[in-house]
Scaffold this active site. Structure first.
Site, PDB file in Angstrom:
ATOM      1  N   ASN A  47       0.915  -0.926  -0.383  1.00 21.26           N
ATOM      2  CA  ASN A  47       0.017  -0.171   0.202  1.00 21.26           C
ATOM      3  C   ASN A  47       0.948   1.498  -0.063  1.00 21.26           C
ATOM      4  OD1 ASN A  47      -2.433   2.036   0.101  1.00 21.26           O
ATOM      5  ND2 ASN A  47      -2.526   1.518   1.810  1.00 21.26           N
ATOM      6  N   PRO A  84     -22.974   1.559   7.820  1.00 19.03           N
ATOM      7  CA  PRO A  84     -22.906   1.295   8.540  1.00 19.03           C
ATOM      8  C   PRO A  84     -21.641   0.985   9.335  1.00 19.03           C
ATOM      9  CG  PRO A  84     -24.017  -0.066   6.406  1.00 19.03           C
ATOM     10  CD  PRO A  84     -23.486   1.271   6.352  1.00 19.03           C
ATOM     11  N   ASN A 124     -11.750   7.185   3.198  1.00 18.53           N
ATOM     12  CA  ASN A 124     -11.652   7.881   4.153  1.00 18.53           C
ATOM     13  C   ASN A 124     -12.292   9.264   3.857  1.00 18.53           C
ATOM     14  OD1 ASN A 124      -9.027   6.393   5.087  1.00 18.53           O
ATOM     15  ND2 ASN A 124     -11.128   6.557   6.300  1.00 18.53           N
ATOM     16  N   TYR A 138     -10.577  -4.864  10.840  1.00 20.33           N
ATOM     17  CA  TYR A 138      -9.762  -3.973  11.187  1.00 20.33           C
ATOM     18  C   TYR A 138      -8.935  -3.273  11.836  1.00 20.33           C
ATOM     19  CZ  TYR A 138      -7.217   0.429  11.543  1.00 20.33           C
ATOM     20  OH  TYR A 138      -6.758   1.277  11.525  1.00 20.33           O
ATOM     21  N   LYS A 158      -6.677  -4.099  15.350  1.00 12.38           N
ATOM     22  CA  LYS A 158      -5.853  -3.181  16.343  1.00 12.38           C
ATOM     23  C   LYS A 158      -5.750  -3.778  18.025  1.00 12.38           C
ATOM     24  CE  LYS A 158      -3.637  -0.437  13.255  1.00 12.38           C
ATOM     25  NZ  LYS A 158      -2.637  -0.638  12.918  1.00 12.38           N
ATOM     26  N   SER A 202      -4.831   2.986  17.433  1.00 18.33           N
ATOM     27  CA  SER A 202      -6.188   3.611  16.460  1.00 18.33           C
ATOM     28  C   SER A 202      -7.659   3.756  17.654  1.00 18.33           C
ATOM     29  CB  SER A 202      -7.075   2.728  14.832  1.00 18.33           C
ATOM     30  OG  SER A 202      -7.686   3.145  15.120  1.00 18.33           O
TER      31      SER A 202
END
Ligand code: WQD
Length: 331
Positions: free
Chosen positions: A35, A291, A199, A149, A153, A124
């Site tokens: 990424n 959602p 985002n 995700y 974390k 996060s």
């Protein structure tokens, strides 16, 4: 002091390499380029005037991690590497759990073998889930995460807590980021999401530059100032500086810090600020809620100020200007 930065060519990792270099740390980067782009390395060299050793390795390959520790006297690790797209994690949970957990476990096992015990983890605010009050403090229990995700974390935080409980010679710092946005003032590095952005800020960018037609605002019926979602947006350079402070000042033991501005702003407020600062129009429409979204959260960053001597310095206007500068420099 030699720092291994995993995911060091990524959005937050690259900005942290710049700040570590400014603070005269020696830096080794490992990044599998899943990424990120390799040309970020030369941009980092241009910004800092320094060269960095890059290992294009995947942390899921433990032997490769061991090579790095054999070839370099690593003193501390800042661990950014991991998959981080919320939507993708819902579609591909196994990919997220195996990649994010196995890579971290491999890294910690090699660190243990080479007696490298100083570890800063990219966590996060998502671990708070839907907080009981919008203002998040580190002593709040981790909440119900709403996607794989976020769950990785929370799981890695738990792994690190158990590791520390088993051996308190580890020095572990968990940094809970709120919403990282913006870009380096040079316009050379910034947020480069693959495909259609998940985002808000990168999406606003694509609409303002005409690459996407309009922004979909996910709901305006939340119990917030104007009904749209409220978040704590933190300039990525401020966030990067928080990592330098963590390496320099984190007390012994395992410590958790919120890295945020301490102020929440709504989607509509961010859009309006972006339009004003950059004198551009951002077309949008209100659509249904997404959602898994929460109404509002923002940091109580007082612990990071008290113990690390860190707080944000850049404004939301700086964020909007620097993000737009990067979008245009990207061309
Ligand atoms: C912000 C606000 C949306 C897009 C997630 C992760 C977090 C971190 C950042 C990785 C919300 C609204 C968004 C859009 C919109 N991840 N929105 N239209 O969900 O707060 O946090 O990303 O580093 O760990 O949980 O960030 O930018 O997706 O959303 O209206 O096209 O913008 O509803 O209120 P989020 P976001």
């Amino acid at each position: 002091m030699k720092i291994l930065v995993t995911g060091g060519l990524g959005f937050i990792g690259s900005h942290t390499v710049v700040e570590l270099a400014k603070a005269n740390f020696e830096i080794v980067i490992v990044d599998n380029l899943y990424n990120s782009k390799e040309d970020v390395l030369e941009k980092l060299e241009k910004i800092t005037g320094k060269k960095f050793k890059l290992y294009k390795y995947d942390l899921c390959n433990k032997e490769k991690i061991e090579e790095i520790f054999k070839e370099n006297q690593i003193d501390a690790v800042i661990h950014f590497a991991g998959y981080k797209a919320v939507g993708e994690s819902v579609r591909e949970p196994l990919m997220y759990y195996s990649n994010n957990l196995i890579s971290t476990l491999n890294l910690l096992e090699v660190m243990k073998k080479y007696n490298v015990k100083k570890f800063v983890f990219s966590s996060s605010a998502t671990v708070y889930g839907e907080p009981k009050t919008p203002k998040c403090t580190e002593n709040m229990n981790r909440g119900e995460t709403t996607n794989p995700y976020g769950t990785t974390k929370a799981m890695i935080e738990k792994i690190l807590e158990d590791l520390y409980a088993s051996d308190n010679s580890w020095n572990i710092t968990l940094l809970r980021y709120f919403n990282p946005v913006g870009a380096h003032e040079s316009g050379l590095i910034g947020e480069e999401p693959n495909g259609i952005p998940n985002n808000l800020m990168p999406y606003i960018m694509k609409v303002a530059s005409g690459k996407l037609e309009k922004l979909n605002i996910f709901g305006n019926d939340y119990p917030t100032i104007d009904g749209t979602g409220v978040r704590d947006y933190i300039h990525v350079v401020d966030l990067a500086k928080g990592h330098v402070k963590a390496i320099q000042n984190a007390p012994d033991g395992l410590n958790i810090y919120n890295l945020g501005s301490g102020k929440g702003i709504s989607v509509l407020e961010l859009v309006t600020t972006f339009e004003k600062v950059n004198n551009v129009k951002v077309n949008y429409q209100i659509v249904d809620r997404r959602p898994g979204d929460i109404a509002e959260n923002y940091a109580d960053p007082s612990e990071a100020l008290k113990e690390l001597g860190w707080k944000t310095e850049k404004s939301i206007e700086d964020i909007c200007r620097d993000a737009w500068n990067y979008e245009n420099a990207e061309g």
